[in-house]
Every structure is written in structure tokens, then in C-alpha cells.
Write an enzyme that holds these catalytic residues in place. Structure first.
Site, PDB file in Angstrom:
ATOM      1  N   ASP A  76       0.839  -1.186   0.000  1.00  0.00           N
ATOM      2  CA  ASP A  76       0.000   0.000   0.000  1.00  0.00           C
ATOM      3  C   ASP A  76       0.885   1.251   0.000  1.00  0.00           C
ATOM      4  O   ASP A  76       1.815   1.374   0.798  1.00  0.00           O
ATOM      5  CB  ASP A  76      -0.890  -0.011   1.245  1.00  0.00           C
ATOM      6  CG  ASP A  76      -1.996   1.015   1.209  1.00  0.00           C
ATOM      7  OD1 ASP A  76      -2.399   1.412   0.098  1.00  0.00           O
ATOM      8  OD2 ASP A  76      -2.474   1.414   2.289  1.00  0.00           O
TER       9      ASP A  76
ATOM     10  N   GLY B 269      -9.028   5.071   1.759  1.00  0.00           N
ATOM     11  CA  GLY B 269      -9.633   5.769   2.890  1.00  0.00           C
ATOM     12  C   GLY B 269     -11.107   5.501   3.023  1.00  0.00           C
ATOM     13  O   GLY B 269     -11.897   6.416   3.268  1.00  0.00           O
TER      14      GLY B 269
ATOM     15  N   ILE C 279      -9.556  -0.658   3.636  1.00  0.00           N
ATOM     16  CA  ILE C 279     -10.125  -0.581   4.980  1.00  0.00           C
ATOM     17  C   ILE C 279      -9.022  -0.800   6.008  1.00  0.00           C
ATOM     18  O   ILE C 279      -8.313  -1.803   5.970  1.00  0.00           O
ATOM     19  CB  ILE C 279     -11.235  -1.630   5.160  1.00  0.00           C
ATOM     20  CG1 ILE C 279     -12.407  -1.325   4.208  1.00  0.00           C
ATOM     21  CG2 ILE C 279     -11.718  -1.676   6.604  1.00  0.00           C
ATOM     22  CD1 ILE C 279     -13.431  -2.422   4.131  1.00  0.00           C
ATOM     23  N   ASP C 280      -8.905   0.141   6.949  1.00  0.00           N
ATOM     24  CA  ASP C 280      -7.916   0.029   8.019  1.00  0.00           C
ATOM     25  C   ASP C 280      -8.516   0.446   9.358  1.00  0.00           C
ATOM     26  O   ASP C 280      -8.520  -0.310  10.317  1.00  0.00           O
ATOM     27  CB  ASP C 280      -6.695   0.892   7.679  1.00  0.00           C
ATOM     28  CG  ASP C 280      -5.512   0.663   8.619  1.00  0.00           C
ATOM     29  OD1 ASP C 280      -5.652  -0.133   9.575  1.00  0.00           O
ATOM     30  OD2 ASP C 280      -4.450   1.261   8.399  1.00  0.00           O
TER      31      ASP C 280
END
Length: 348
Positions: free
Chosen positions: A83, A233, A276-277
């Protein structure tokens, strides 16, 4: 073991009208949570590591954790994705460490904060595409800068994010420029700027078309109907996870994420990967806070990590189902990297 490239997964997603949640992972528990959810829902997996995650866990540990996941669940196709690679050398190091997909984010310079010129972005991204495709590895590029349409400001994640403020036009990916970018670089997927941003504090109110531009995705899709788009995001930041965090001693101000319903609108418009984090961070930390307050005598990490992992599993299952990825893993035939390299060579 079923390690797979991003291109193969997104091609299958396009053919079957679904999107894949791409979960940022840092440690054993994150990876276990994603894999358990994927196993329960028969979903293919994108496990992605940022530069911060690589620095935290170490490439060797991450690689072997993910290889362990692929060995434990051989029926689940797993993509290991870098990423926000900040420069070609970062992407090359990921490729040599077994990543099957890399992101070259040339929207910013290598310092991770200075906005790059369009020519720079095209140049570094095309360079990485050439190297990666020769190894059979997929490449995601980014056009436009992630930032808040309400304030014009960016949000830093692992030290990555522009400084200062941009206009609305500068924050939204231009469809014509997107067409030119894809043509010149040959990327397998394109991350687009539509008003989303990293971290938990994405919007100060429930987002509408003024601050979350699904319309931009529709315009890009009209110009590039065969290009796989990526939403960065895009954690939902659910209210129940905010409440969980705060109920047990946290101090998180009210915020709004990207609604699942808005992501679902974007899937028929070509969005195939959704990053997604924050949602997993909130689930993980909220459950640990809860366990510590409810069991103050416990000092065995396995106890609170077990409940924290279980909460992350539920979040992952919800996303796999909501994005229509459930039931797709068993339908995918994995192509080896050497065969992908030959396919890229023929297409060039």
C-alpha cells in the site's frame, strides 16, 4: 498455497460484479481475522501492508505470516499488496520480498508530503509497471490526492499525506487525465480521489454528494469502462465501534466514515478494491479496552487478543458480504506469477 495477483482478482470481480475489501494488516491477529472471515464466507482476500506496517513488523515476519495464512487456507486466493509505495525502490523491495501486487503512489514525491507533477507521476508509475509486469506482479497507481472536500486538507497515514490545502478541483481525479494516465502507464488498477481520506476523521457530518463524489467515479468509468478503480480511505467508522471505544475509556470525537451504501453504489461503476484500516483498528482496540476494564485481574494477552480478533472477524465478514465478494473464492483459478509475466508480455 494460493497466492494470487491483484489483476487476477480484480478481473474476476469485474466479470462477476463485486468488489474486494483490502485490509491493512500489521500482525498475526489482523491476518487471522481476515482469513477466518474469508473462510467463513468463501471470499478471496487482499492483505495489504503499508510502509509503516513493513517497518513495524518487518518484511520477513509479514511475508511468513501471510505465507502461513495461505498454507492454512489453501482454498482461499490471497493477494499480498504493498500500500502506498513512495518510490520505485520501495516497490522493487516489496516484489523481491514476495508481494504479488504493489502500489506506486506517484501523486506525491518520495517525501510523502509534497504534491508531485503529473509528468513525475506518469514516469515513476510506468517505470514500476515495466519492472513489476516482468515479474508477473500487478501494479496499482494513484491519480489525484486524497483529501477532505470540506476543508481542502489531507490526512497523514504512516507519514503519507500532502501538506497544505487544495481546491475541490485539485482534490478530485479528472476523468480525461485518468484516461491519459492509464494509457501511458499500463496500471492494473487506478486509485481515484473522490473526497475520501485516511484515518477516522473523514467527514464532520454524514457525507453527501458535496463531500463524497461518487459522481466522479461514474465519470471516470464512462471514460474508462474497463479500468479497475480503487477507493482509498474507505473505512465506514461504524457508530457501534466508536461507542465501544468510548464506553471503555476512549476519547474519540464524533466522526463519520464512508457509508457502505455509498460503496455499494460505486461497485457497478467500476470500483473493485476498497481499502479498509480504521474499522479494524477500532474493533481491535475497543475490544481490548473492554476486556481490560471487565477483567482487571487478567494478564494473559491471549485472552484479550482472542476477543479482539473475534470482533475484527465480524467486521471483515460484514464487508465481504456487503461488497458481494462472499461465495467467490471457490470460483477462482489461480495463475502463477511466471504465467502472469508471460500474459503481460503478450499484452504489451
Amino acid at each position: 498455497m494460493a497466492l494470487i495477483t491483484l489483476r487476477q482478482l480484480l478481473d474476476h470481480a469485474a466479470e462477476n460484479n463485486y468488489a474486494l475489501p483490502a485490509f491493512n494488516v500489521n500482525n498475526l491477529e489482523y491476518i487471522q481475522a481476515v482469513m477466518r472471515a474469508a473462510d467463513a464466507t468463501d471470499s478471496p482476500v487482499i492483505l495489504q501492508a503499508s510502509r509503516g506496517a513493513r517497518a513495524y513488523a518487518g518484511d520477513a515476519f509479514l511475508r511468513h505470516l501471510i505465507l502461513g495464512a495461505a498454507e492454512e487456507y489453501p482454498h482461499i486466493p490471497v493477494c499480498l499488496h504493498l500500500d502506498h509505495g513512495d518510490q520505485p525502490s520501495t516497490c522493487i523491495s516489496a516484489i523481491t520480498n514476495g508481494f504479488t501486487s504493489v502500489m506506486m503512489d506517484g501523486s506525491l514525491l518520495a517525501d510523502g508530503k509534497s504534491i508531485a507533477s503529473y509528468e513525475y507521476n506518469v514516469g515513476v508509475t510506468a517505470e514500476v509497471v515495466k519492472i513489476a509486469h516482468a515479474a508477473g506482479v500487478s501494479v496499482e497507481g494513484e491519480l489525484g490526492c486524497l483529501g477532505n472536500l470540506e476543508t481542502g486538507a489531507g490526512e497523514k497515514e504512516d507519514g503519507h499525506g500532502f501538506e497544505g490545502k487544495l481546491s475541490r478541483e485539485e482534490l478530485l481525479t479528472d476523468p480525461e487525465q485518468a484516461f491519459d494516465f492509464v494509457e501511458k502507464t499500463g496500471v492494473d488498477a487506478l486509485a481515484v480521489a473522490i473526497g475520501t481520506s485516511h484515518g477516522a476523521y473523514k467527514f464532520t457530518r454524514a457525507p453527501d454528494g458535496e463531500i463524497l463524489s461518487i459522481e466522479t467515479i461514474a465519470k471516470i468509468n464512462k471514460r474508462l469502462p474497463n479500468t479497475h478503480m480503487v477507493m482509498h480511505g474507505s473505512s465506514t467508522v461504524p457508530q457501534d465501534l466508536q461507542d465501544l471505544f468510548n464506553e471503555f475509556g476512549g476519547k474519540m470525537k464524533q466522526t463519520w466514515g464512508v457509508p457502505v451504501a455509498e460503496i455499494q453504489k460505486a461497485i457497478p461503476l467500476g470500483v473493485r478494491k476498497v481499502n479498509i484500516d480504521t474499522d479494524l483498528r477500532l474493533a481491535f482496540t475497543g475490544e481490548i479496552r473492554k476486556h481490560h476494564l471487565q477483567h482487571p485481574d487478567n494478564f494473559d494477552p491471549r485472552n484479550y487478543l482472542k476477543s479482539a480478533t473475534a470482533r475484527m472477524v465480524e467486521v471483515c465478514k460484514e464487508r465481504f458480504i456487503a461488497f458481494n465478494a462472499a461465495g467467490q473464492a471457490s470460483k477462482i483459478r489461480v495463475m502463477r506469477l511466471p504465467d502472469m509475466a508471460k500474459a503481460y508480455s503478450k499484452a504489451a
